[in-house]
Design an enzyme around this catalytic site. Structure first.
Site, short mmCIF file in Angstrom:
data_model
loop_
_atom_site.label_atom_id
_atom_site.label_comp_id
_atom_site.label_asym_id
_atom_site.label_seq_id
_atom_site.Cartn_x
_atom_site.Cartn_y
_atom_site.Cartn_z
N SER A 1 69.14 121.71 -19.74
CA SER A 1 70.20 122.28 -20.57
C SER A 1 69.87 122.31 -22.05
CB SER A 1 71.50 121.52 -20.34
OG SER A 1 71.31 120.14 -20.54
N HIS B 1 72.88 125.03 -14.60
CA HIS B 1 72.52 126.13 -15.50
C HIS B 1 71.69 127.21 -14.80
CE1 HIS B 1 74.08 124.87 -19.39
NE2 HIS B 1 73.74 123.63 -19.08
N LYS C 1 80.35 126.84 -15.17
CA LYS C 1 79.49 127.57 -16.08
C LYS C 1 79.49 129.06 -15.70
CE LYS C 1 77.16 123.58 -17.84
NZ LYS C 1 76.52 122.37 -17.35
C1 LIG Z 1 77.10 121.03 -17.26
C2 LIG Z 1 76.29 120.25 -16.30
C3 LIG Z 1 76.91 119.41 -15.37
C4 LIG Z 1 78.38 119.15 -15.39
O1 LIG Z 1 79.11 120.20 -14.86
P1 LIG Z 1 80.69 120.26 -15.13
O2 LIG Z 1 81.20 121.16 -14.07
O3 LIG Z 1 80.89 120.76 -16.50
O4 LIG Z 1 81.19 118.85 -14.96
C5 LIG Z 1 76.11 118.77 -14.46
N1 LIG Z 1 74.77 118.93 -14.45
C6 LIG Z 1 74.14 119.71 -15.35
C7 LIG Z 1 72.66 119.87 -15.29
C8 LIG Z 1 74.88 120.40 -16.30
O5 LIG Z 1 74.27 121.16 -17.20
#
Ligand SMILES: *Cc1c(COP(=O)(O)O)cnc(C)c1O
Length: 400
Positions: free
Chosen positions: A183, A211, A242
């Site tokens: 990320s 992502h 996301k």
């Molecule tokens: C954003 C993210 C999460 C968390 O996801 P949410 O649905 O926002 O709790 C978990 N793992 C990774 C790699 C992320 O980038």
């Protein structure tokens, strides 16, 4: 005994001193390619809304309709009375999407990692984890009594060594865990190499595609599809927060995995399930991803255009291979300074610094989406050029 307020104030002062104190950016409307913050209209390069789905009319309509039909809340945890037919419908669709026998949804991607790592691994087991994995994986590992083996970022040689160690230590289950797309740098995990090393050591693989889903692979199916590794990765964790544009997380894999998580995944057991509106919007999102493949194409067109523009200006975009494009500038103050200078020019892009990234790798992180127009991207590039010149950032090319 210390007075709590006083002690909290001291802690906040410490954060301020370290330049880590943040005011929350409050959006005065929807999260879109442009947002309004403090009355100022800004081009938004800070969201994970890759496909622009969170304002898509089909998702909004599905959410409204589901609230009317199924109610505003689910009223219980999944294992008591909080499983409605649409919760299971979403899981069936997610399993189809990911090409797995089963899937289980959780309240968030964060909860999904806690449920999987805490539910699957115990004292007798080993987790082998990339050092740059997401905080929710790190917290999930904290929740297990499994033994930890870290390997340097994407270092397959070191992964092999750690796997050997775990085997020599006689661990029962060995699980290799990696983000699919990282990320902070937007680089892609070497999944074929990870799978090969894991196979050789008799270990299983878990990839967190938060992502990558909606971004990589056929129809946005994620990194497993991107590398044609269907059937080779035991656990695919994903988020619905996301690219899918709503809220939630899931684990896709075998029926046995789903059943174990239902019995042993603590966030699944002890926290209430999604409101129907959320579930219905997620189902609609999967339908839109299927019926509007041009969204993924537009995301990648915009990504190539914007990344190329930043590189032309002489900025250091690191290792990025995805729509996450960091502009690496150095120490924290420079990153925050660039973010502020962009904001004054109508661009919302967050500065990210130590301890989230290395001390000398402070950056402004940008994420373009399918819904940005070329005009918006051009305006953003112009702002980067002006701000880079104003701050005399090394690498930002002066205009001719
Ligand atoms: C954003 C993210 C999460 C968390 O996801 P949410 O649905 O926002 O709790 C978990 N793992 C990774 C790699 C992320 O980038």
């Amino acid at each position: 005994m210390t007075d709590l307020q006083e002690s909290l104030r001291a802690e906040l002062d410490q954060l301020r001193e370290e330049g880590r104190f943040r005011e929350l950016a409050v959006l005065e409307g929807p999260q879109d390619s442009e947002v309004v913050i403090g009355g100022q209209r800004l081009i938004n390069l800070s969201s994970n809304n890759y496909l622009g789905l969170n304002t898509h009319p089909k998702l909004v309509a599905a959410a409204c309709e589901a609230a009317r039909r199924w109610g505003a809340g689910s009223g219980a945890v999944r294992t008591i009375a909080g499983t409605q037919a649409i919760h299971e419908e979403l899981e069936t669709r997610l399993a189809e999407f990911k090409g797995t026998p089963a899937a289980l949804t959780l309240q968030s991607g964060y909860a999904a990692n806690l449920a999987v790592l805490g539910g699957v691994l115990g004292e007798a087991d080993a987790v082998v984890s990339d050092e740059l994995n997401h905080a929710s994986i790190i917290d999930g590992i904290r929740l297990t009594k499994a033994h930890r083996y870290l390997f340097a970022h994407k270092d397959l040689g070191q992964l092999e060594q750690r796997l050997d160690e775990a085997r020599r230590d006689g661990r029962r289950r060995i699980l290799v865990v990696s983000d699919g797309v990282f990320s902070m740098d937007g680089d892609i995990a070497p999944l074929p190499g990870i799978v090969e090393r894991a196979r050789a050591a008799g270990a299983a693989v878990m990839v967190d595609d938060a992502h990558a889903s909606g971004v990589l692979g056929k129809g946005g199916r994620g990194s497993v599809s991107h590398f044609h590794l269907e059937g080779e990765v035991e656990i695919q964790v994903g988020t619905l927060s996301k690219a899918v544009g709503v809220l939630g997380g899931y684990a896709a894999g075998s029926q046995e995995l789903r059943d174990v998580l239902i019995h042993l995944g603590r966030p699944f057991l002890f926290s209430t399930s999604h409101p129907p509106a959320v579930v219905a919007a997620c189902i609609a999102a999967l339908e839109v991803m299927d019926s509007e493949p041009e969204l993924q194409d537009r995301l990648w067109d915009n990504t190539r255009y914007f990344k190329h523009g930043l590189e032309q200006l002489g900025f250091d975009c690191g290792q990025s291979e995805t729509p996450i494009t960091p502009v690496v500038v150095g120490e924290a103050a420079k990153a925050m300074g660039l973010s502020d200078a962009l904001r004054r020019r109508g661009v919302f892009a967050q500065g990210i610094a130590f301890p989230t990234v290395a001390r000398d790798k402070g950056r402004v992180r940008t994420i373009v989406t399918a819904s940005h127009t070329r005009a918006q991207l051009d305006r953003a590039l112009e702002a980067f050029q002006d701000a880079g010149q104003e701050l005399g950032l090394a690498g930002s090319r002066a205009a001719p």
